[in-house]
Design an enzyme around this catalytic site. Structure first.
Site, PDB file in Angstrom:
ATOM      1  N   CYS B  98      27.887  96.356  -2.971  1.00 42.54           N
ATOM      2  CA  CYS B  98      27.060  95.542  -1.998  1.00 42.54           C
ATOM      3  C   CYS B  98      27.672  93.995  -2.312  1.00 42.54           C
ATOM      4  CB  CYS B  98      25.675  95.678  -2.280  1.00 42.54           C
ATOM      5  SG  CYS B  98      24.799  94.196  -1.884  1.00 42.54           S
ATOM      6  N   CYS B 102      25.187  89.057   2.871  1.00 36.65           N
ATOM      7  CA  CYS B 102      24.504  89.262   4.454  1.00 36.65           C
ATOM      8  C   CYS B 102      23.157  88.935   4.599  1.00 36.65           C
ATOM      9  CB  CYS B 102      24.822  90.676   4.719  1.00 36.65           C
ATOM     10  SG  CYS B 102      23.688  91.909   3.667  1.00 36.65           S
ATOM     11  N   THR B 189      18.537  90.697  -3.871  1.00 33.74           N
ATOM     12  CA  THR B 189      20.242  91.166  -4.103  1.00 33.74           C
ATOM     13  C   THR B 189      20.890  89.781  -4.116  1.00 33.74           C
ATOM     14  OG1 THR B 189      19.700  93.268  -2.876  1.00 33.74           O
ATOM     15  CG2 THR B 189      22.013  92.157  -2.819  1.00 33.74           C
ATOM     16  N   GLU B 255      20.462  92.791  -8.714  1.00 36.81           N
ATOM     17  CA  GLU B 255      19.070  92.525  -8.072  1.00 36.81           C
ATOM     18  C   GLU B 255      18.282  91.821  -9.043  1.00 36.81           C
ATOM     19  OE1 GLU B 255      20.225  95.758  -8.165  1.00 36.81           O
ATOM     20  OE2 GLU B 255      21.205  95.412  -5.896  1.00 36.81           O
ATOM     21  N   HIS B 290      19.227  92.551   9.770  1.00 37.97           N
ATOM     22  CA  HIS B 290      19.593  93.189   8.013  1.00 37.97           C
ATOM     23  C   HIS B 290      19.529  94.928   8.233  1.00 37.97           C
ATOM     24  CE1 HIS B 290      20.355  92.422   4.242  1.00 37.97           C
ATOM     25  NE2 HIS B 290      19.364  92.816   3.692  1.00 37.97           N
ATOM     26  N   TYR B 294      23.623  96.866   7.407  1.00 36.77           N
ATOM     27  CA  TYR B 294      23.969  98.158   6.741  1.00 36.77           C
ATOM     28  C   TYR B 294      25.310  98.820   7.179  1.00 36.77           C
ATOM     29  CZ  TYR B 294      20.263  97.864   3.472  1.00 36.77           C
ATOM     30  OH  TYR B 294      19.248  97.239   2.283  1.00 36.77           O
ATOM     31  N   CYS B 296      27.825  97.727   5.923  1.00 37.48           N
ATOM     32  CA  CYS B 296      28.450  97.772   4.581  1.00 37.48           C
ATOM     33  C   CYS B 296      28.757  99.097   4.157  1.00 37.48           C
ATOM     34  CB  CYS B 296      27.889  97.025   3.764  1.00 37.48           C
ATOM     35  SG  CYS B 296      26.451  97.373   3.305  1.00 37.48           S
ATOM     36  N   GLU B 444      19.138 101.797  -2.116  1.00 39.06           N
ATOM     37  CA  GLU B 444      19.416 100.321  -1.242  1.00 39.06           C
ATOM     38  C   GLU B 444      19.310 101.001   0.100  1.00 39.06           C
ATOM     39  OE1 GLU B 444      21.693  97.028  -2.117  1.00 39.06           O
ATOM     40  OE2 GLU B 444      21.963  97.041   0.043  1.00 39.06           O
TER      41      GLU B 444
END
Lengths: 95, 482
Positions: B98, B102, B189, B255, B290, B294, B296, B444
């Site tokens: 991560c 974003c 995060t 996090e 959001h 994902y 990513c 996550e």
């Protein structure tokens, strides 16, 4: 000296190493070339290096460019061949 | 725009109150557990400096016309939304984890819609405030933490019904020059790698909850903000000195539980103040953006699939038909995820403020797939990797003269691949599927941007069942009914 604008696609998921291929083209060039950005003025040609077949950037560049656009989509052609084409393309040539 | 080195220096200058393992961390940037996460964020700057990625990483500000990092951009077209998905895959693949930036981009975009809408109804001036703030973020190329998730206490109770009123962040005082807030945001995060923190409500609210309907931004080192680092599986391997057992030797995520202990917010940084009827809209839009983010995980999936292919080859099993078929399945799942993030961007729409929003239904479908497919991709990776991934000795044992010779001999797979290379790839698969990176790739994926049930509720609310019923009736010769 030829003035050529270099433009890469964003490279989100390229099928080959675009930067390495460009370097191989540079190595194969028989004449010196002045490399500029597409945002600069007065270049004779655009070399568009894409990472895949998707036309996300291609349409935008080809529609707006006043000069020929040489598009690379894969690395299977000999870099020397591309280098030769870069030096041969003239204004007004259609690619 | 900042370079990666300038970003690191800018974070170093912050005076954050960070705690980990019960102690204050005076220098988070150089802390071996936190530093890989800072390096992952720095990658968002580094790629923007590189010509071969500028077309994705750089956008043109709709406010100033200047070139800006896409992470600070407000989406002005479908093309922008698509590039956002592509940027996620690119960075996921480059970092294998991560990269944390974003969430701030999603908060900025959601606020650009809701501040405008609040002004339309209440004749307030939140949008102008927000635009000034956005310009500051863009001009300084800042990282923003988008802080939404409250601790929530008893889930059956609304914010105002909680026995401890701080279970949802809320306004405790209204002053001439601003407000004072108290509460916390969980699972934040990249919080410690952020210059700014943008706080939003976490659920739709009623009038009784209006003190909880508050949105604002603050510099991350504002007095009263405390960061308590979350643990990750295998995190202390980063303290061992050697790097091989980390799996990913360069990057990671983090996090934190972020506490707001009576924090002052000046009015110019307040973007929602008791307009409770807009809390739900802000949450939904932020969540949709959001859920798209994902994308990513597709990039991390690329890394995991690559590692799995390599270990199959190193084990001498690369040509086995069942292995090939499992790799095909992993790719099928990963590219299906890619379809979702591209689809929700391609079907986006323009909102009254001019901002483009993803298609909410498709973004929720995409995220629902994300709650499942990475687990299956991870399972197949572990299947192909073999049990050695979790039983092999440490790097110290590999390097020790007494044991190294045996490890090199007995952990050899194919004769032309050194045992160490095999071990490194196994450690990477371990890292992504059950080590520090599994926090991002698996859990996550399950709970980030909302747990699976949240997407199912949104799917049920946004899907057009009436038209589906009509289509079925028409084909069997029944009259259309409204």
């Amino acid at each position: 000296m030829r003035k050529i604008a270099l433009k890469y696609c964003g490279g989100c998921n390229p099928r080959y190493d675009r930067v390495r291929y460009y370097q191989r083209i540079l190595d194969a060039l028989q004449e010196e070339v002045q490399w500029v950005s597409v945002e600069d003025d007065d270049y004779e040609l655009v070399l568009l290096i894409k990472g895949c077949e998707a036309s996300c950037l291609e349409t935008k560049i080809t529609k707006t460019s006043a000069v020929p656009v040489l598009i690379i989509r894969e690395d299977c052609r000999e870099p020397a061949e591309i280098a030769e084409m870069l030096l041969a393309v003239k204004r007004g040539d259609d690619y | 725009m900042m370079t990666a080195a300038q970003y690191e220096e800018s974070i170093r200058k912050l005076n954050l109150q960070v705690y980990m393992f019960g102690k204050r961390v005076e220098n988070p940037v150089d802390n071996p557990i936190i530093r890989p996460s800072m390096q992952a964020v720095a990658k968002t700057y580094e790629l923007a400096e590189r010509r071969e990625h500028e077309d994705i990483m750089i956008a043109s500000s709709h406010l100033t016309g200047k070139k800006i990092n896409r992470f600070t951009h407000i989406h002005q077209s479908l093309e922008d939304l698509i590039k956002k998905s592509k940027m996620g895959r690119l960075l996921g693949r480059e970092t294998g984890c991560c990269f944390q930036r974003c969430v701030g981009m999603d908060a900025l975009n959601a606020l650009s819609i809701t501040t405008f809408n609040i002004d339309q109804k209440h004749k307030t001036s939140y949008y102008n405030r927000f635009v000034k703030y956005l310009e500051y973020v863009q001009n300084n190329d800042l990282v923003c933490d988008g802080a939404m998730t409250d601790p929530k206490g008893d889930r059956s109770l609304a914010p105002h019904q909680q026995s401890d009123p701080d279970m949802y962040l809320h306004i405790v005082e209204e002053r001439k020059d601003g407000i004072v807030v108290r509460g916390a945001k969980a699972h934040q995060t990249g919080a410690v790698n952020s210059h700014e923190i943008i706080v939003m409500p976490t659920i739709a609210m009623s009038e009784q909850d209006k003190d909880y309907a508050v949105t604002f931004s603050l510099p991350s080192d504002t007095r009263g903000i405390v960061y308590i680092m979350g643990r990750q599986s295998c995190d202390t391997r980063k303290l061992e000195g050697e790097t091989m057992d980390r799996g990913n030797v360069l990057f990671g995520g983090h996090e934190a539980l972020v506490v707001f202990d009576n924090v002052f917010v000046p009015w110019e940084r307040v973007f929602m103040f008791r307009e409770y009827e807009f809390a739900g809209e802000l949450v939904e839009n932020f969540a949709s953006y959001h859920r798209q983010s994902y994308a990513c995980k597709v990039g991390v999936g690329d890394v995991l699939i690559g590692a799995t292919q390599l270990i199959a080859e190193y084990n001498g099993a690369g040509k086995a038909s069942h292995v090939k078929d499992k790799i095909i399945e992993m790719n099928h799942l990963n590219e299906t995820l890619y379809c979702g993030c591209i689809a929700c961007a391609s079907e986006g729409s323009r909102k009254p403020s001019g901002t483009f929003l993803v298609n909410t239904l498709l973004a929720n479908v995409h995220k629902q797939n994300i709650t499942r497919f990475p687990y299956e991709i991870g399972r197949l990776a572990q299947d192909i990797a073999g049990g050695l991934m979790v039983t092999m000795p440490s790097e110290q044992d590999l390097k020790a003269p007494e044991t190294g010779k045996w490890i090199k001999k007995y952990l050899q797979g194919r004769a032309d691949i050194p045992a160490e290379e095999r071990m490194r790839i196994l450690r990477l698969i371990e890292n992504i599927t059950l080590g520090t990176a599994a926090v991002g790739y698996l859990t996550e994926s399950m709970h980030g941007a909302g747990s699976p049930q949240a997407q199912r509720i949104m799917i049920s609310r946004t899907v057009n069942m009436k038209e589906k019923r009509k289509a079925a009736r028409k084909l069997v010769g029944l009259e259309e009914k409204d």
